[in-house]
Scaffold this motif. Structure first.
Motif, PDB file in Angstrom:
ATOM      1  N   VAL A   2       0.854  -1.081  -0.108  1.00  0.00           N
ATOM      2  CA  VAL A   2      -0.130  -0.001  -0.094  1.00  0.00           C
ATOM      3  C   VAL A   2       0.864   1.341  -0.182  1.00  0.00           C
ATOM      4  CG1 VAL A   2      -2.111   0.915   0.927  1.00  0.00           C
ATOM      5  CG2 VAL A   2      -1.711  -1.264   1.463  1.00  0.00           C
ATOM      6  N   CYS A   3       1.866   1.151  -0.797  1.00  0.00           N
ATOM      7  CA  CYS A   3       3.042   2.367  -0.781  1.00  0.00           C
ATOM      8  C   CYS A   3       2.338   2.990  -2.154  1.00  0.00           C
ATOM      9  CB  CYS A   3       4.287   1.774  -0.955  1.00  0.00           C
ATOM     10  SG  CYS A   3       5.326   3.213  -0.948  1.00  0.00           S
ATOM     11  N   THR A   4       2.527   4.275  -2.347  1.00  0.00           N
ATOM     12  CA  THR A   4       2.526   5.002  -3.591  1.00  0.00           C
ATOM     13  C   THR A   4       3.461   5.517  -4.295  1.00  0.00           C
ATOM     14  OG1 THR A   4       2.141   6.983  -2.425  1.00  0.00           O
ATOM     15  CG2 THR A   4       0.149   5.635  -2.576  1.00  0.00           C
ATOM     16  N   SER A   5       4.373   4.947  -4.014  1.00  0.00           N
ATOM     17  CA  SER A   5       6.099   5.484  -4.700  1.00  0.00           C
ATOM     18  C   SER A   5       5.755   4.980  -6.149  1.00  0.00           C
ATOM     19  CB  SER A   5       7.150   4.907  -4.258  1.00  0.00           C
ATOM     20  OG  SER A   5       7.498   5.207  -2.854  1.00  0.00           O
ATOM     21  N   GLN A   6       5.376   3.864  -6.648  1.00  0.00           N
ATOM     22  CA  GLN A   6       5.309   3.583  -7.935  1.00  0.00           C
ATOM     23  C   GLN A   6       4.425   4.408  -8.590  1.00  0.00           C
ATOM     24  OE1 GLN A   6       4.293  -0.866  -7.510  1.00  0.00           O
ATOM     25  NE2 GLN A   6       6.121  -1.076  -8.774  1.00  0.00           N
ATOM     26  N   GLN A   7       3.076   4.675  -8.123  1.00  0.00           N
ATOM     27  CA  GLN A   7       2.041   5.648  -8.641  1.00  0.00           C
ATOM     28  C   GLN A   7       2.615   7.176  -8.854  1.00  0.00           C
ATOM     29  OE1 GLN A   7      -0.900   5.124  -9.863  1.00  0.00           O
ATOM     30  NE2 GLN A   7      -1.429   7.182 -10.083  1.00  0.00           N
ATOM     31  N   CYS A   8       3.490   7.619  -8.101  1.00  0.00           N
ATOM     32  CA  CYS A   8       3.999   9.004  -8.116  1.00  0.00           C
ATOM     33  C   CYS A   8       5.029   8.796  -9.335  1.00  0.00           C
ATOM     34  CB  CYS A   8       4.905   9.321  -6.783  1.00  0.00           C
ATOM     35  SG  CYS A   8       3.602   9.458  -5.604  1.00  0.00           S
ATOM     36  N   ALA A   9       5.913   7.803  -9.387  1.00  0.00           N
ATOM     37  CA  ALA A   9       6.884   7.700 -10.554  1.00  0.00           C
ATOM     38  C   ALA A   9       6.173   7.682 -11.769  1.00  0.00           C
ATOM     39  CB  ALA A   9       7.794   6.418 -10.431  1.00  0.00           C
ATOM     40  N   LEU A  10       5.234   6.787 -11.963  1.00  0.00           N
ATOM     41  CA  LEU A  10       4.168   6.583 -12.884  1.00  0.00           C
ATOM     42  C   LEU A  10       3.743   8.075 -13.505  1.00  0.00           C
ATOM     43  CD1 LEU A  10       3.220   4.164 -14.894  1.00  0.00           C
ATOM     44  CD2 LEU A  10       1.245   4.344 -13.679  1.00  0.00           C
ATOM     45  N   VAL A  11       3.019   8.687 -12.632  1.00  0.00           N
ATOM     46  CA  VAL A  11       2.498   9.878 -12.760  1.00  0.00           C
ATOM     47  C   VAL A  11       3.575  10.967 -13.400  1.00  0.00           C
ATOM     48  CG1 VAL A  11       1.157  11.980 -11.969  1.00  0.00           C
ATOM     49  CG2 VAL A  11       0.231   9.812 -11.452  1.00  0.00           C
ATOM     50  N   ALA A  12       4.582  10.998 -12.756  1.00  0.00           N
ATOM     51  CA  ALA A  12       5.677  12.187 -12.817  1.00  0.00           C
ATOM     52  C   ALA A  12       6.075  11.724 -14.404  1.00  0.00           C
ATOM     53  CB  ALA A  12       6.748  11.985 -12.005  1.00  0.00           C
ATOM     54  N   LYS A  13       6.259  10.538 -14.835  1.00  0.00           N
ATOM     55  CA  LYS A  13       6.954   9.973 -16.096  1.00  0.00           C
ATOM     56  C   LYS A  13       5.809  10.405 -17.152  1.00  0.00           C
ATOM     57  CE  LYS A  13       8.612   6.294 -18.799  1.00  0.00           C
ATOM     58  NZ  LYS A  13       8.720   4.775 -18.659  1.00  0.00           N
ATOM     59  N   LYS A  14       4.575  10.169 -16.947  1.00  0.00           N
ATOM     60  CA  LYS A  14       3.591  10.500 -17.828  1.00  0.00           C
ATOM     61  C   LYS A  14       3.685  12.081 -18.205  1.00  0.00           C
ATOM     62  CE  LYS A  14      -0.141   8.175 -17.773  1.00  0.00           C
ATOM     63  NZ  LYS A  14      -1.297   7.697 -17.606  1.00  0.00           N
ATOM     64  N   VAL A  15       3.715  12.918 -17.169  1.00  0.00           N
ATOM     65  CA  VAL A  15       3.525  14.167 -17.088  1.00  0.00           C
ATOM     66  C   VAL A  15       4.805  14.784 -17.817  1.00  0.00           C
ATOM     67  CG1 VAL A  15       3.319  16.230 -15.977  1.00  0.00           C
ATOM     68  CG2 VAL A  15       1.925  14.381 -15.450  1.00  0.00           C
ATOM     69  N   ASP A  16       5.956  14.344 -17.478  1.00  0.00           N
ATOM     70  CA  ASP A  16       7.209  14.745 -17.988  1.00  0.00           C
ATOM     71  C   ASP A  16       7.130  14.681 -19.426  1.00  0.00           C
ATOM     72  OD1 ASP A  16       8.656  16.086 -16.020  1.00  0.00           O
ATOM     73  OD2 ASP A  16       9.666  14.108 -15.495  1.00  0.00           O
ATOM     74  N   VAL A  17       6.656  13.462 -20.218  1.00  0.00           N
ATOM     75  CA  VAL A  17       6.344  13.321 -21.613  1.00  0.00           C
ATOM     76  C   VAL A  17       5.573  14.551 -22.218  1.00  0.00           C
ATOM     77  CG1 VAL A  17       5.456  11.803 -23.173  1.00  0.00           C
ATOM     78  CG2 VAL A  17       7.004  10.902 -21.446  1.00  0.00           C
ATOM     79  N   MET A  18       4.474  14.673 -21.436  1.00  0.00           N
ATOM     80  CA  MET A  18       3.774  15.899 -21.786  1.00  0.00           C
ATOM     81  C   MET A  18       4.368  17.111 -21.953  1.00  0.00           C
ATOM     82  SD  MET A  18      -0.031  14.866 -20.481  1.00  0.00           S
ATOM     83  CE  MET A  18      -0.746  13.396 -20.521  1.00  0.00           C
ATOM     84  N   LEU A  19       5.055  17.277 -20.957  1.00  0.00           N
ATOM     85  CA  LEU A  19       5.830  18.660 -20.834  1.00  0.00           C
ATOM     86  C   LEU A  19       6.698  18.786 -22.178  1.00  0.00           C
ATOM     87  CD1 LEU A  19       6.281  19.316 -17.150  1.00  0.00           C
ATOM     88  CD2 LEU A  19       4.679  20.635 -18.712  1.00  0.00           C
TER      89      LEU A  19
END
Length: 191
Positions: free
Chosen positions: A46-63
């Motif tokens: 129940v750790c959200t580190s993978q979710q944070c990394a996934l979101v950051a990567k997706k948003v970095d691609v968009m930027l």
């Protein structure tokens, strides 16, 4: 309808969870270390580190796409694009997967730092000054804002759908002739 057994898995939550095996009819189900549900990645700790990394990567691609494909660096254009394409990913279900660790918070904050740095005329300002100038908030305040909105909705009765009640008090009888209050209906019950 037949179930696709290859897609049926279970997730043991918590480190002290007994590692039972489960079946669906006669077929043994496989276990998983992490599963995605409604776009949110949940792992067995129940750790959200993978979710944070996934979101950051997706948003970095968009930027990166915005930076390469948009010639204008004006505040209005970049802010509009970031509000429409980037911010929804950073704020989707953030109350559920709210980052727990400092590294995760910093990772997500760097995404917004990068977006504000792209705007012409704000490069020389500090991150906090850029946020103030643009009327934006840091991650901590965005999470707090979402929590406050959901709390307000709950308290004002906006979450009355079936199954959405967070708390209920079970009527209690403490002894012979004692009474307790049923908080769901506001009425008193006797022993």
């Amino acid at each position: 309808m037949k179930f696709n057994m290859g897609k049926r898995r279970f997730l043991h939550l918590g480190k002290n969870s007994p590692k039972h095996q489960y079946r669906l009819a006669l077929d043994l189900l496989g276990s998983s270390a992490a599963e995605k549900d409604l776009g949110v990645l949940v792992d067995n700790k129940v750790c959200t580190s993978q979710q944070c990394a996934l979101v950051a990567k997706k948003v970095d691609v968009m930027l990166g796409c915005i930076k390469k494909s948009v010639a204008s660096r004006s505040r209005e254009v970049i802010l509009l694009l970031c509000s429409a394409l980037v911010r929804p990913h950073l704020e989707y279900c953030v109350q559920f997967w709210a980052p727990q660790f400092k590294e995760d918070k910093e990772l997500l904050e760097r995404v917004q730092w990068r977006a504000t740095k792209m705007m012409r005329g704000l490069e020389h300002l500090s991150y906090e000054e850029r946020l103030r100038e643009l009327g934006l908030f840091c991650l901590r305040k965005r999470i707090l804002r979402g929590d406050l909105i959901n709390t307000y909705k709950y308290l004002k009765g906006g979450c009355l759908e079936e199954g959405a009640r967070l708390f209920s008090v079970v009527p209690r009888v403490t002894g012979q002739g004692a009474t307790g209050t049923n908080w769901n209906t506001g009425s008193s019950v006797g022993a």
